[in-house]
Design a protein around this motif. Structure first.
Motif, PDB file in Angstrom:
ATOM      1  N   ALA A 125      17.550  -7.112 -12.652  1.00 34.47           N
ATOM      2  CA  ALA A 125      17.137  -6.484 -13.906  1.00 34.47           C
ATOM      3  C   ALA A 125      16.984  -4.985 -13.739  1.00 34.47           C
ATOM      4  CB  ALA A 125      15.817  -7.107 -14.384  1.00 34.47           C
ATOM      5  N   LEU A 126      16.451  -4.550 -12.590  1.00 34.38           N
ATOM      6  CA  LEU A 126      16.293  -3.119 -12.336  1.00 34.38           C
ATOM      7  C   LEU A 126      17.650  -2.421 -12.260  1.00 34.38           C
ATOM      8  CD1 LEU A 126      14.126  -0.896 -11.466  1.00 34.38           C
ATOM      9  CD2 LEU A 126      14.913  -1.368  -9.140  1.00 34.38           C
ATOM     10  N   VAL A 127      18.587  -3.015 -11.537  1.00 33.45           N
ATOM     11  CA  VAL A 127      19.929  -2.435 -11.412  1.00 33.45           C
ATOM     12  C   VAL A 127      20.594  -2.337 -12.783  1.00 33.45           C
ATOM     13  CG1 VAL A 127      22.246  -2.794 -10.465  1.00 33.45           C
ATOM     14  CG2 VAL A 127      20.226  -3.203  -9.037  1.00 33.45           C
ATOM     15  N   TYR A 128      20.451  -3.363 -13.592  1.00 30.79           N
ATOM     16  CA  TYR A 128      21.057  -3.358 -14.929  1.00 30.79           C
ATOM     17  C   TYR A 128      20.448  -2.254 -15.797  1.00 30.79           C
ATOM     18  CZ  TYR A 128      22.715  -5.143 -19.430  1.00 30.79           C
ATOM     19  OH  TYR A 128      23.312  -5.264 -20.655  1.00 30.79           O
ATOM     20  N   GLY A 129      19.135  -2.049 -15.682  1.00 28.42           N
ATOM     21  CA  GLY A 129      18.489  -0.985 -16.450  1.00 28.42           C
ATOM     22  C   GLY A 129      18.971   0.391 -16.046  1.00 28.42           C
ATOM     23  N   TRP A 168      11.342   0.436  -4.486  1.00 27.49           N
ATOM     24  CA  TRP A 168      12.240  -0.594  -5.010  1.00 27.49           C
ATOM     25  C   TRP A 168      13.381  -0.875  -4.038  1.00 27.49           C
ATOM     26  CZ3 TRP A 168      11.327  -4.048  -8.530  1.00 27.49           C
ATOM     27  CH2 TRP A 168      10.418  -3.779  -9.559  1.00 27.49           C
ATOM     28  N   VAL A 169      13.888   0.155  -3.374  1.00 21.59           N
ATOM     29  CA  VAL A 169      14.951  -0.052  -2.388  1.00 21.59           C
ATOM     30  C   VAL A 169      14.441  -0.903  -1.227  1.00 21.59           C
ATOM     31  CG1 VAL A 169      16.438   1.097  -0.711  1.00 21.59           C
ATOM     32  CG2 VAL A 169      16.206   2.046  -3.003  1.00 21.59           C
ATOM     33  N   MET A 170      13.247  -0.580  -0.712  1.00 19.81           N
ATOM     34  CA  MET A 170      12.682  -1.370   0.383  1.00 19.81           C
ATOM     35  C   MET A 170      12.409  -2.795  -0.059  1.00 19.81           C
ATOM     36  SD  MET A 170      10.134   1.211   2.461  1.00 19.81           S
ATOM     37  CE  MET A 170       9.091   1.562   1.048  1.00 19.81           C
ATOM     38  N   PHE A 171      11.929  -2.951  -1.278  1.00 22.43           N
ATOM     39  CA  PHE A 171      11.671  -4.290  -1.806  1.00 22.43           C
ATOM     40  C   PHE A 171      12.958  -5.106  -1.850  1.00 22.43           C
ATOM     41  CE2 PHE A 171      11.659  -7.098  -5.538  1.00 22.43           C
ATOM     42  CZ  PHE A 171      10.596  -7.933  -5.221  1.00 22.43           C
ATOM     43  N   ALA A 172      14.042  -4.492  -2.342  1.00 18.00           N
ATOM     44  CA  ALA A 172      15.309  -5.215  -2.478  1.00 18.00           C
ATOM     45  C   ALA A 172      15.873  -5.647  -1.135  1.00 18.00           C
ATOM     46  CB  ALA A 172      16.320  -4.340  -3.224  1.00 18.00           C
ATOM     47  N   PHE A 173      15.676  -4.829  -0.096  1.00 19.86           N
ATOM     48  CA  PHE A 173      16.320  -5.105   1.186  1.00 19.86           C
ATOM     49  C   PHE A 173      15.405  -5.819   2.184  1.00 19.86           C
ATOM     50  CE2 PHE A 173      19.030  -1.352  -0.069  1.00 19.86           C
ATOM     51  CZ  PHE A 173      20.145  -2.134  -0.377  1.00 19.86           C
ATOM     52  N   LEU A 174      14.106  -5.852   1.930  1.00 19.07           N
ATOM     53  CA  LEU A 174      13.199  -6.503   2.875  1.00 19.07           C
ATOM     54  C   LEU A 174      12.698  -7.857   2.387  1.00 19.07           C
ATOM     55  CD1 LEU A 174      11.029  -3.486   4.140  1.00 19.07           C
ATOM     56  CD2 LEU A 174      12.995  -4.567   5.255  1.00 19.07           C
ATOM     57  N   ILE A 175      12.612  -8.037   1.075  1.00 19.00           N
ATOM     58  CA  ILE A 175      12.103  -9.298   0.546  1.00 19.00           C
ATOM     59  C   ILE A 175      12.967 -10.487   0.959  1.00 19.00           C
ATOM     60  CG2 ILE A 175      11.795 -10.599  -1.613  1.00 19.00           C
ATOM     61  CD1 ILE A 175       9.468  -8.785  -0.783  1.00 19.00           C
ATOM     62  N   PRO A 176      14.310 -10.370   1.025  1.00 20.61           N
ATOM     63  CA  PRO A 176      15.093 -11.525   1.484  1.00 20.61           C
ATOM     64  C   PRO A 176      14.650 -12.074   2.840  1.00 20.61           C
ATOM     65  CG  PRO A 176      16.555  -9.908   0.514  1.00 20.61           C
ATOM     66  CD  PRO A 176      15.194  -9.276   0.586  1.00 20.61           C
ATOM     67  N   PHE A 177      14.144 -11.194   3.725  1.00 21.95           N
ATOM     68  CA  PHE A 177      13.681 -11.659   5.031  1.00 21.95           C
ATOM     69  C   PHE A 177      12.401 -12.480   4.899  1.00 21.95           C
ATOM     70  CE2 PHE A 177      16.332  -8.037   6.009  1.00 21.95           C
ATOM     71  CZ  PHE A 177      17.056  -8.470   7.124  1.00 21.95           C
ATOM     72  N   TYR A 193       0.803  -1.214   0.000  1.00 21.09           N
ATOM     73  CA  TYR A 193       0.000   0.000   0.000  1.00 21.09           C
ATOM     74  C   TYR A 193       0.843   1.276   0.000  1.00 21.09           C
ATOM     75  CZ  TYR A 193      -4.217  -2.720   0.596  1.00 21.09           C
ATOM     76  OH  TYR A 193      -5.248  -3.592   0.392  1.00 21.09           O
ATOM     77  N   SER A 194       2.139   1.148   0.204  1.00 25.16           N
ATOM     78  CA  SER A 194       3.017   2.320   0.134  1.00 25.16           C
ATOM     79  C   SER A 194       3.541   2.566  -1.276  1.00 25.16           C
ATOM     80  CB  SER A 194       4.206   2.145   1.083  1.00 25.16           C
ATOM     81  OG  SER A 194       5.103   1.155   0.597  1.00 25.16           O
ATOM     82  N   VAL A 195       3.285   1.641  -2.189  1.00 24.72           N
ATOM     83  CA  VAL A 195       3.870   1.709  -3.536  1.00 24.72           C
ATOM     84  C   VAL A 195       3.123   2.722  -4.401  1.00 24.72           C
ATOM     85  CG1 VAL A 195       4.232   0.416  -5.681  1.00 24.72           C
ATOM     86  CG2 VAL A 195       4.793  -0.617  -3.474  1.00 24.72           C
ATOM     87  N   THR A 196       3.879   3.431  -5.236  1.00 26.45           N
ATOM     88  CA  THR A 196       3.327   4.262  -6.315  1.00 26.45           C
ATOM     89  C   THR A 196       3.987   3.836  -7.617  1.00 26.45           C
ATOM     90  OG1 THR A 196       2.893   6.172  -4.887  1.00 26.45           O
ATOM     91  CG2 THR A 196       3.113   6.604  -7.242  1.00 26.45           C
ATOM     92  N   GLY A 197       3.195   3.528  -8.616  1.00 25.48           N
ATOM     93  CA  GLY A 197       3.726   3.084  -9.905  1.00 25.48           C
ATOM     94  C   GLY A 197       4.080   4.274 -10.784  1.00 25.48           C
ATOM     95  N   PHE A 198       5.358   4.648 -10.794  1.00 21.96           N
ATOM     96  CA  PHE A 198       5.783   5.836 -11.539  1.00 21.96           C
ATOM     97  C   PHE A 198       5.460   5.746 -13.040  1.00 21.96           C
ATOM     98  CE2 PHE A 198       9.400   7.798 -13.921  1.00 21.96           C
ATOM     99  CZ  PHE A 198       8.925   9.088 -13.873  1.00 21.96           C
ATOM    100  N   PRO A 199       5.796   4.640 -13.748  1.00 16.75           N
ATOM    101  CA  PRO A 199       5.446   4.584 -15.172  1.00 16.75           C
ATOM    102  C   PRO A 199       3.948   4.722 -15.429  1.00 16.75           C
ATOM    103  CG  PRO A 199       7.037   2.876 -14.633  1.00 16.75           C
ATOM    104  CD  PRO A 199       6.573   3.444 -13.338  1.00 16.75           C
ATOM    105  N   THR A 200       3.131   4.146 -14.537  1.00 17.25           N
ATOM    106  CA  THR A 200       1.684   4.239 -14.713  1.00 17.25           C
ATOM    107  C   THR A 200       1.196   5.658 -14.458  1.00 17.25           C
ATOM    108  OG1 THR A 200       1.584   1.987 -13.833  1.00 17.25           O
ATOM    109  CG2 THR A 200      -0.497   3.143 -14.119  1.00 17.25           C
ATOM    110  N   VAL A 201       1.769   6.336 -13.452  1.00 17.92           N
ATOM    111  CA  VAL A 201       1.419   7.741 -13.200  1.00 17.92           C
ATOM    112  C   VAL A 201       1.750   8.588 -14.427  1.00 17.92           C
ATOM    113  CG1 VAL A 201       1.950   9.771 -11.805  1.00 17.92           C
ATOM    114  CG2 VAL A 201       1.676   7.559 -10.705  1.00 17.92           C
TER     115      VAL A 201
END
Length: 820
Positions: A291-295, A210-219, A172-180
C-alpha cells in the motif's frame, strides 16, 4: 516473562450446513460490528475535542479509546464486555486492517522522494543520527529490561532472541512524519527554521524506517525464506516504478485534465492499494508495504486532492480507529506494574524517551544550532505514528515480545507522542514577542532602510491587485523593497491535505496540479513578473496552510521571522463587473480581524475596485488625515508613494471641531497595547501637528505632484458630505488610517455601527456600496498600540516563532514552500 493468555468461548451454530459452519453474520457479527464502530467514533470525537486544546494527535486519542475499554479499566463492566465480546474481536481487527492499509496508502501519498533526495546536510545528519543512535541505546535498554525482570526463567529465555531485539530497536528508531507535521502545524511552528528542519528530518527518518521495516520484517515472519521475500519485494518495487508508474501517471493525468473521474472509477484506483498489499503479503512482506509503494507511485496534485476528498472517510474516519483502539485494548500496563514494579517501568520508559533527544542534540551541535533548538527537534523526532503500532501488533501476534515488553513499549510510544506538544508549547510558549521591535512601522523606518512587506493573498486575483500597491511603494536603490507573497490555503483535518499543498509540485509538466498549486503557480508568476520589471524589488513566494480559524498565527509567525514592516491583507469583498463590492468568503473577514489584533508590525487592508487592471502605476491618491497613530502611519505610507513619479498625492486633513472634538473618556482611561500607557488627547494632537508640519515642509513645498488642504468637521453629518465632495474628483486610491487612538467620542460611537470595523469609520463609509465610490481603498493600522479590539470576539495570541533568520534561509528545501 508470562506467556500470552488465550481466550476460549462457546459458539452456537445457527446454520448446520457443512459449508457454513458458523453463526449467521446478520444475527451477531454485523450488528455487533456496527455498534463497535458507532461507539468508537463517538468516544473518539468526544475525547478528541477534550484533548484538542493540548494539541494531541488523533491517533493518540484513538489508542486511549481502546485503553478505556480494556479489561483493566472499563472492560471489567458487563456493558462493555457485551459491547466488545471476545469472539467479535477477530472480526473487528480483520475489518480494521482494511482501514490500516488505506491509512498507510495515504502515508505513501505524503512521501516526497524529491525532498528526501535533495535534503541538505543538517536534516540528513539529524535523520541518520536519530535512526542509528536510538537503535543502539534501545538495544541496551532491552538488555537492562531483561536483566531486571522478575519472573519465570523460561519466559526470560523465550523472549531473549534476535527478533525481540530487532523489533524493540526498530520501534524506538521510528519518527511519525505525519504526526510531526500535525503537531508542528497546530503549534504554528511550520514556518519557522526549527519547524522546517524538524519536518525534513522527520520525513527522511520516516522513509528510512519504512525501508528497514520492508526489508527486516520478512526475517521475523519467516526466517527460512526471508531473503527470497526481500529480493522479490525489491523486484516488485522496481516493476511498479519502471513499468507500471509511467502508464498509470499518463492515464491519471489525462482523465484528471478532462475531468472524467467518477466514484466508480476512483473505487478501482483505491483497490490498487489493496491489490499491491495482497502482492507483498504473498511475497512474504507485510501487506502495508504494498500500500505504501502504491501511494508513492501515484502523482500528487489535483487527482490526489480528489481521491482524498472522495475516499478518506472510508479508511481514516471509520476503519482505522478500530485498529488503533485494538492496540489500546491489548495494553496491560497495570498488571505489568504489579508484577515488575513501577520503578522498572518508569526507568525503561525514561531511557527510551531520551535516546532521540540525545542523538539529535549531538547532530545539531555540529551545525552550531542552540542546544534548546536541538532539544526541541529531538522531542519532535520522538513523535510516533502508525508504524510502531504495526510492529507491536506483529510482535504480539508472533509472540516475539512478551506482555511486559509489549505494554511498556506501547506506553512509551503513547507518552512520547503525548508529551511532545506539551513540552514544545512550554519551550516556545506564546509570549510578548514584539517588545524588541517597537519601531517596526513605516513612520519610523529610516530613509535608507529596506521596506519589507508581507503580501497575503488567497488567489491570483488578489495578487494582481497587490502588485500596483507594491509598485506604488516606490522601490529605489537607496530604499529597496523586499516582498514576501504568502498564499493562504485552508486545509482539511487530514495531514495529507496539508502535505499535498506543501510538496514541491515542479516535477513532470504533464501532471495535473491541485487547485491550490495552480493558484500558487499563478501567484508566483505574477510576483516574479513584477520582480523582473523592478530591479530594486525582490520577491519570495511562500504558502501558509492551516485552518482559517488559526491561520492568522501563521501570518504573525512569518511576519516575525521575516522581520516585515507591513502586512498587506485582501478585503473579504471583491468588485463585480457592475462595480459593486460582493462578499467572496466571510472567513476572510475573520482572518483580517484576527491578524489586526496581535500583528507584529503595521497592517494594511486593501479593498480592490479595479486597481489591479492598471498596467503602469499612474495613480491619483487621496489621503484623509484625521489624527492618531494609524493616520500618521497611513500618511507615512502615502508620503513614500508620493516619491514615485507616476503618483499624484492629495492630503486632506480633517479638523474636528464642536461635538466631534469631545474626548472619549473610556479611551482616555484604558491601558492598551505594548506602550503600557495611552497618550492623552493633547499629546496625540501634538504628534499629529508635528508630523503633518514635517510633511508639509519636506514634501508639499518641494513637489508639484503633492497637494495639501484642510477641512473643518463640526458634526458627524459633515463627514459624509465632505467625503462625497472629495470623491467627485475621481481618485484611484484612498489611503486611510484605521482610527485607533483618535479619542473622539462621536467617532467612537459611530464605529460601533460599522459593518466592517476593521476598516474603521471612514474606511467603512468609503467601502460601502451606498457611498457610490469607484476608488480602491487601503486602510492602515500602525503597530505598537495593541491592535484592534472587535466586539463579540475573543482575544487571540500569536504563536512564537524561532527567531533564527539564518536558519530560515538555509533550510528552505523542506515541505515549507519556497518557490525560487
Amino acid at each position: 516473562m508470562r506467556p500470552h493468555v488465550s481466550g476460549c468461548y462457546e459458539t452456537t451454530v445457527s446454520n448446520g450446513n457443512e459449508i457454513w459452519q458458523s453463526e449467521s453474520v446478520l444475527v451477531f457479527y454485523l450488528p455487533n460490528f456496527a455498534a463497535q464502530v458507532a461507539f468508537t467514533l463517538f468516544c473518539n470525537r468526544g475525547l478528541y475535542y477534550l484533548l484538542r486544546p493540548f494539541n494531541q494527535p488523533r491517533f493518540v486519542v484513538e489508542i486511549l479509546v481502546g485503553l478505556m475499554v480494556s479489561p483493566e479499566i472499563l472492560g471489567r463492566y458487563k456493558f462493555f464486555t457485551n459491547l466488545i465480546p471476545l469472539k467479535s474481536v477477530i472480526t473487528s481487527e480483520t475489518i480494521s486492517y482494511l482501514g490500516l492499509v488505506y491509512y498507510v496508502f495515504l502515508a505513501g501519498l505524503d512521501m516526497n522522494l524529491e525532498t528526501i533526495i535533495k535534503a541538505r546536510k543538517k536534516a540528513t545528519s539529524i535523520a541518520v543520527a536519530g535512526t542509528i543512535i536510538p537503535m543502539v541505546i534501545g538495544s541496551a535498554v532491552y538488555t537492562l529490561l531483561q536483566s531486571m525482570y522478575t519472573g519465570p526463567p523460561e519466559s526470560l529465555s523465550h523472549y531473549n532472541t534476535r527478533k525481540a531485539y530487532m523489533f524493540w530497536t526498530l520501534i524506538y528508531s521510528v519518527t511519525g512524519f505525519p504526526t510531526v507535521t500535525q503537531i508542528v502545524t497546530d503549534l504554528k511552528l511550520l514556518y519557522t527554521g526549527l519547524g522546517r528542519v524538524a519536518l525534513t528530518a522527520a520525513m527522511m527518518t520516516g522513509f528510512f524506517n519504512w525501508v528497514m521495516f520492508a526489508f527486516l520484517i520478512p526475517f521475523a515472519l519467516n526466517e527460512q525464506v526471508a531473503i527470497y521475500s526481500v529480493l522479490s519485494t525489491l523486484l516488485f518495487v522496481l516493476v511498479c516504478f519502471i513499468v507500471i508508474r509511467p502508464c498509470l501517471v499518463q492515464l491519471i493525468v489525462r482523465k484528471t485534465n478532462q475531468n472524467e473521474w467518477d466514484n466508480y472509477q476512483l473505487f478501482f484506483v483505491v483497490m490498487g492499494a489493496y491489490i499491491c498489499a495482497t502482492v507483498t503479503d504473498i511475497l512474504g512482506t507485510h501487506p502495508v508495504v504494498g500500500a505504501l509503494v502504491y501511494g508513492i507511485m501515484l502523482p500528487s496534485g489535483k487527482f490526489t486532492d480528489l481521491l482524498i476528498d472522495k475516499t478518506e472517510s472510508f479508511g481514516v474516519v471509520y476503519l482505522a480507529p478500530l485498529f488503533f483502539a485494538s492496540c489500546g485494548v491489548r495494553l496491560q500496563i497495570i498488571d505489568v506494574i504489579r508484577s515488575q514494579g513501577l520503578v522498572l517501568v518508569v526507568l525503561v520508559v525514561f531511557l527510551s524517551c531520551i535516546s532521540k533527544i540525545l542523538s539529535t542534540v549531538l547532530a545539531t551541535q555540529f551545525f552550531g544550532m542552540p542546544a534548546l533548538d536541538g532539544v526541541a527537534i529531538g522531542i519532535l523526532m520522538n513523535t510516533k505514528g502508525i508504524l510502531p503500532l504495526i510492529m507491536l501488533n506483529i510482535a504480539w501476534d508472533k509472540q516475539i515480545l512478551s506482555e511486559e515488553s509489549f505494554s511498556i513499549t506501547l506506553v512509551s510510544v503513547i507518552l512520547m507522542t503525548v508529551v511532545v506538544p506539551l513540552i514544545i508549547n512550554a519551550i516556545y510558549k506564546p509570549r510578548k514577542l514584539y517588545k524588541q521591535n517597537k519601531l517596526r512601522t513605516i513612520q519610523n523606518l529610516k530613509v535608507e532602510a529596506e521596506l519589507r512587506v508581507l503580501a497575503c493573498v488567497h488567489n491570483p486575483c488578489h495578487a494582481t491587485g497587490m502588485i500596483n500597491i507594491l509598485e506604488a511603494s516606490n522601490a529605489i536603490k537607496l530604499s529597496p523593497l523586499r516582498v514576501f507573497s504568502l498564499q493562504l490555503v485552508e486545509i482539511t483535518e487530514t495531514t495529507t491535505s496539508l502535505l499535498a499543498a506543501h510538496n514541491n509540485q515542479q516535477q513532470s509538466g504533464s501532471q495535473a496540479p491541485s487547485n491550490s498549486v495552480q493558484d500558487l503557480e499563478s501567484i508566483t508568476r505574477i510576483f516574479k513578473d513584477y520582480e523582473e520589471q523592478n530591479e530594486n524589488a525582490s520577491v519570495e513566494t511562500l504558502s501558509a496552510v492551516s485552518t482559517y480559524s488559526t491561520i492568522h498565527k501563521d501570518i504573525h509567525n512569518v511576519a516575525q521571522e521575516k522581520q516585515t514592516t507591513l502586512i498587506l491583507l485582501p478585503f473579504h469583498k471583491q468588485s463585480s463587473i457592475q462595480g459593486v463590492l460582493e462578499t467572496t468568503n466571510e472567513a476572510f473577514k475573520d482572518i483580517n480581524q484576527n491578524v489586526m489584533r496581535d500583528a507584529p508590525c503595521s497592517v494594511g487592508i486593501f479593498v480592490d475596485r479595479g486597481l489591479g487592471s492598471l498596467f503602469k502605476v499612474n495613480l491619483r491618491i487621496l489621503m484623509i488625515f484625521i489624527g492618531g497613530p494609524d493616520d500618521r502611519e497611513a500618511l507615512a505610507f502615502a508620503w513614500r508613494m508620493s516619491k514615485h513619479r507616476g503618483i499624484q498625492l492629495t492630503v486632506v486633513r480633517f479638523y474636528l471641531l464642536g461635538e466631534t472634538a469631545e474626548v472619549d473618556p473610556l479611551q482616555q482611561s484604558e491601558s492598551k497595547g505594548l506602550l503600557s500607557t495611552v497618550l492623552d488627547w493633547e499629546k496625540q494632537k501634538e504628534f499629529d501637528d508635528e508630523y503633518v508640519s514635517s510633511f508639509r515642509l519636506k514634501a508639499v513645498n518641494n513637489e508639484d505632484s503633492i497637494h495639501y488642504s484642510e477641512k473643518q468637521v463640526n458634526s458627524w453629518e459633515d463627514i459624509p458630505e465632505v467625503l462625497n465632495e472629495l470623491d467627485k474628483s475621481g481618485y484611484d486610491l484612498y489611503i486611510l488610517g484605521q482610527g485607533t487612538g483618535r479619542n473622539s467620542l462621536v467617532l467612537s460611537d459611530l464605529v460601533k455601527w460599522t459593518d466592517c470595523p476593521e476598516l474603521g469609520l471612514i474606511g467603512d463609509m468609503v467601502a460601502s456600496n451606498s457611498f457610490g465610490s469607484c476608488s480602491s481603498l487601503l486602510v492602515v493600522q500602525q503597530y505598537g498600540f495593541g491592535g484592534m479590539v472587535f466586539e463579540n470576539t475573543t482575544q487571540h495570541h500569536s504563536q512564537v516563532s524561532a527567531n533564527d533568520d539564518d536558519n530560515s534561509s538555509s533550510d528552505s528545501e523542506t515541505v515549507y514552500v519556497k518557490i525560487e
